[in-house]
Design a protein around this motif. Structure first.
Motif, PDB file in Angstrom:
ATOM      1  N   PRO B 351      -8.541 -55.071 -59.998  1.00 48.30           N
ATOM      2  CA  PRO B 351      -7.847 -54.973 -61.285  1.00 48.30           C
ATOM      3  C   PRO B 351      -8.019 -56.258 -62.091  1.00 48.30           C
ATOM      4  CG  PRO B 351      -6.369 -54.479 -59.445  1.00 48.30           C
ATOM      5  CD  PRO B 351      -7.634 -54.980 -58.851  1.00 48.30           C
ATOM      6  N   GLY B 352      -8.206 -56.102 -63.387  1.00 47.26           N
ATOM      7  CA  GLY B 352      -8.457 -57.249 -64.265  1.00 47.26           C
ATOM      8  C   GLY B 352      -7.364 -58.292 -64.273  1.00 47.26           C
ATOM      9  N   ILE B 353      -6.133 -57.892 -64.022  1.00 50.17           N
ATOM     10  CA  ILE B 353      -5.036 -58.865 -64.050  1.00 50.17           C
ATOM     11  C   ILE B 353      -5.254 -59.999 -63.052  1.00 50.17           C
ATOM     12  CG2 ILE B 353      -3.147 -57.448 -64.972  1.00 50.17           C
ATOM     13  CD1 ILE B 353      -2.371 -56.849 -62.032  1.00 50.17           C
ATOM     14  N   ALA B 354      -6.005 -59.715 -61.978  1.00 47.53           N
ATOM     15  CA  ALA B 354      -6.246 -60.745 -60.964  1.00 47.53           C
ATOM     16  C   ALA B 354      -6.966 -61.950 -61.556  1.00 47.53           C
ATOM     17  CB  ALA B 354      -7.067 -60.185 -59.813  1.00 47.53           C
ATOM     18  N   PHE B 355      -7.692 -61.742 -62.661  1.00 46.11           N
ATOM     19  CA  PHE B 355      -8.534 -62.800 -63.223  1.00 46.11           C
ATOM     20  C   PHE B 355      -7.902 -63.487 -64.425  1.00 46.11           C
ATOM     21  CE2 PHE B 355     -11.149 -59.410 -61.395  1.00 46.11           C
ATOM     22  CZ  PHE B 355     -11.847 -60.117 -60.427  1.00 46.11           C
ATOM     23  N   ASN B 356      -6.679 -63.098 -64.753  1.00 44.96           N
ATOM     24  CA  ASN B 356      -6.029 -63.684 -65.925  1.00 44.96           C
ATOM     25  C   ASN B 356      -5.513 -65.087 -65.660  1.00 44.96           C
ATOM     26  OD1 ASN B 356      -6.390 -61.567 -67.686  1.00 44.96           O
ATOM     27  ND2 ASN B 356      -4.432 -60.579 -67.207  1.00 44.96           N
ATOM     28  N   PHE B 366     -11.336 -53.898 -65.271  1.00 39.19           N
ATOM     29  CA  PHE B 366     -11.463 -54.108 -63.821  1.00 39.19           C
ATOM     30  C   PHE B 366     -12.907 -54.471 -63.498  1.00 39.19           C
ATOM     31  CE2 PHE B 366     -13.443 -49.967 -62.965  1.00 39.19           C
ATOM     32  CZ  PHE B 366     -13.039 -49.227 -64.060  1.00 39.19           C
ATOM     33  N   ARG B 367     -13.078 -55.062 -62.314  1.00 42.04           N
ATOM     34  CA  ARG B 367     -14.399 -55.558 -61.910  1.00 42.04           C
ATOM     35  C   ARG B 367     -14.949 -54.738 -60.753  1.00 42.04           C
ATOM     36  NH1 ARG B 367     -15.110 -61.061 -58.565  1.00 42.04           N
ATOM     37  NH2 ARG B 367     -14.966 -59.519 -56.885  1.00 42.04           N
ATOM     38  N   ILE B 368     -16.239 -54.407 -60.856  1.00 46.97           N
ATOM     39  CA  ILE B 368     -16.925 -53.809 -59.705  1.00 46.97           C
ATOM     40  C   ILE B 368     -18.236 -54.569 -59.471  1.00 46.97           C
ATOM     41  CG2 ILE B 368     -15.906 -51.520 -60.007  1.00 46.97           C
ATOM     42  CD1 ILE B 368     -18.491 -50.564 -61.283  1.00 46.97           C
TER      43      ILE B 368
END
Lengths: 395, 395
Positions: B351-356, B366-368
């Motif tokens: 999930p993108g929030i992990a990178f904020n 999101f990242r794959i």
């Protein structure tokens, strides 16, 4: 560009030991804290590495989890329980990148910049610098033959309300080679508990007893969860592979794992596999006994050479294990001048000031080791030190 | 005992990526940042390890110096010069325990607790957590297709007088997979120089270009000594061995060496030897080309599957190299709900929030990755994600 570094690193000097190691060249190596190369089980490591890269190469080369290789965690926990009576059921194990990382992570978990770490004085320079690198203040308690005084610890904790950690090497201390008595261990634990301050017990030499009676670890007495236990494979398998371990209460381990993730993600996985397999597939007890016998013999040789040759004004500790001997010159001697003269004559040693909590303090002492030099070099090196000493002792 | 942890660690959560990796079980691995196991030169590693433990075992198992294995330092410096035009004569190289340690040490060298690190938003979670673990504040600048805006950087530096470091992944950024343009690189460098703030250029994917034109590194433009360049062998040789490197001005390197000494003494020496010998005795360029070809092919497959199957409302970046693709759902979508549904259906993603930079901020992205999964799993996994997506896109 004029660089403005962080306060915590600005005052930190490179480790005197590392610098000496780097420049020691061909001198007789009494200075380093290196284990004897004879202690490396090279044949086993060769067999295991061939097998791992043959049959398990992907796992050995891919990212892994921060806590460490699960089978190694299990075998370390079993060893800590059987050998040191540590309750690893309630004090999980994580794998660190050498004992050094365990020490640094423990400090990072509990100390803000400006907090205080209480330590033995003298103590292991690598740990002291790790505490400094996190912006903490060091308060050293002068160590006695049987460890620091619990009363002085009590006073230091009262006087330093920002004390968050008590760093101790109770067994075969670095640099003195001496051991804290059982009575003092019990009293130190009670004092720490009363002040609610964590103890960091560093025990890298605990497996290396070659004489005297076993003394229980602080961690084995830790019913209240205030002891963080650090150790490593550096002195019992290989220092270069950088594999250590920590056992501590679950909540503490969780914080240390998060901090470790930020430092190096995980410890190299290949050597974790290798450590596990060496512990479980080879005669680990026999291997440890071999190292103890080796160091016991080397230590006895050094003691006998010291007693035969060294001027009596220079006293020395008598270790029951570990790697180090601590020599002390008459008060006010030019210890640094003497060590420089020894180096010029072909023998390296570490000046005592390197181990002081207070970097401005002086020292009449220095550290040597019997672990690294050959038997011939022990005889030759002590001979040189004794000869040089004659010019530095006022009669 | 109720533990009172340091402020810096108290708020730090375990890395979402590591936690997902730990619990991803049998799902299709679109989430991890792992390199493909096919990129590990297993035969060469087997040969080299046998030879090192046969002919150079003592050096491979003993303590070594903190800076790193001298021959590896030389071969890395030569590579950085030839491949990335970095002036390693004036920017010495040290070896770190993975790229992660280089990032953490750079921050430790320049930042006190309470200082600010400016970063791209989103950015590599491992770096963000390292900065947090040192008690710094993060200020994220939203990244555009061609990198962050130099004007916004200028403003951020003006508004944050305690900014000490600008953290950037200019090439094949993690998590977006996109690259900062040459124009923006030049402008960013000028802005940083004007504010006298150091840039930390993280380039772990720089060798992995499979299409598009090479863009000079920030470090190659660094005439004034304000760029610290970090990278590693994790994505080009093996991640598990934990070997990275830094090139920076001498004064900066000296501080980082002192800090590294406090963290892990040195990086495991065996794999340093192995990296050096692989670089100099094998076809290193051919090996890198092989990885680029592999990832180029896998990326093309993933792009084609995405374009064929994914609802058009979910957009994605088109990488020219590296490991990652960044997908964005329509504004206000329940991205987390979608990722959880994908995981339940057998495909993991981050999930993108992990990178904020701001842990409270939301994300529609999101990242794959195409690096780790097999070709079959890329097809199958994108198929599943596309199927699940149909229920999560409002028509």
């Amino acid at each position: 560009m004029e660089y403005i570094f962080s306060d915590k690193l600005n005052s930190l000097k490179p480790s005197a030991i590392r610098e000496i190691l780097k420049n020691s060249g061909n001198s007789i190596p009494f200075s380093a804290g290196n284990p004897s190369p004879l202690s490396f089980p090279v044949d086993a490591i060769r067999e295991l590495s061939a097998d791992i890269f043959q049959n398990n190469s992907t796992a050995a080369l891919q990212y892994s989890i921060t806590e460490g290789y699960a089978p190694l965690i299990e075998s370390v926990a079993a060893r800590l329980k059987s050998r040191f009576n540590i309750d690893t059921d309630h004090n999980p194990v994580i794998i660190t990148s050498g004992g050094q990382q365990g020490i640094e992570l423990a400090c990072k978990a509990f100390c803000n910049e400006g907090d205080t770490v209480i330590c033995e004085n003298p103590s292991f320079i690598g740990a002291l610098n790790a505490f400094r690198s996190l912006g903490t203040n060091l308060v050293g308690i002068d160590i006695e033959g049987d460890g620091i005084s619990p009363e002085k610890l009590d006073l230091a904790l009262t006087e330093n309300p920002r004390a968050k950690l008590i760093y101790l090497i109770p067994t075969f201390q670095n640099p003195r080679g001496t051991t804290t008595s059982l009575e003092k261990r019990k009293a130190i634990y009670e004092v720490a508990l009363r002040h609610k301050v964590m103890i960091l017990e560093d025990n890298p030499y605990g497996e290396l007893r070659f004489s005297g009676e076993e003394i229980p670890t602080l961690k084995s007495m830790d019913t209240e969860g205030i002891v963080i236990y650090c150790s490593s494979f550096s002195k019992i398998l290989s220092a270069g592979m950088r594999v250590g371990f920590v056992s501590a209460p679950e909540a503490v381990i969780q914080k240390m794992v998060v901090a470790k993730q930020c430092e190096d993600v995980h410890t190299n996985i290949f050597f974790q596999m290798l450590c596990h397999r060496f512990m479980t597939e080879y005669d680990f007890d026999g291997h440890i006994k071999g190292i103890c016998d080796l160091y016991g013999r080397k230590c006895a040789l050094m003691m006998s050479e010291l007693d035969k040759n060294m001027p009596k004004e220079i006293t020395h500790t008598v270790p029951d294990g570990g790697l180090f001997v601590w020599l002390t010159m008459p008060a006010g001697s030019d210890m640094l001048g003497y060590i420089k003269a020894c180096t010029a004559a072909g023998v390296s040693a570490v000046p005592g000031i390197a181990f002081n909590a207070d970097t401005e303090a002086s020292s009449d002492s220095f550290r040597i080791t019997y672990a690294t030099p050959s038997d011939e070099d022990i005889v030759k090196g002590i001979g040189i030190m004794a000869d040089v000493a004659k010019n530095w002792i006022k009669s």
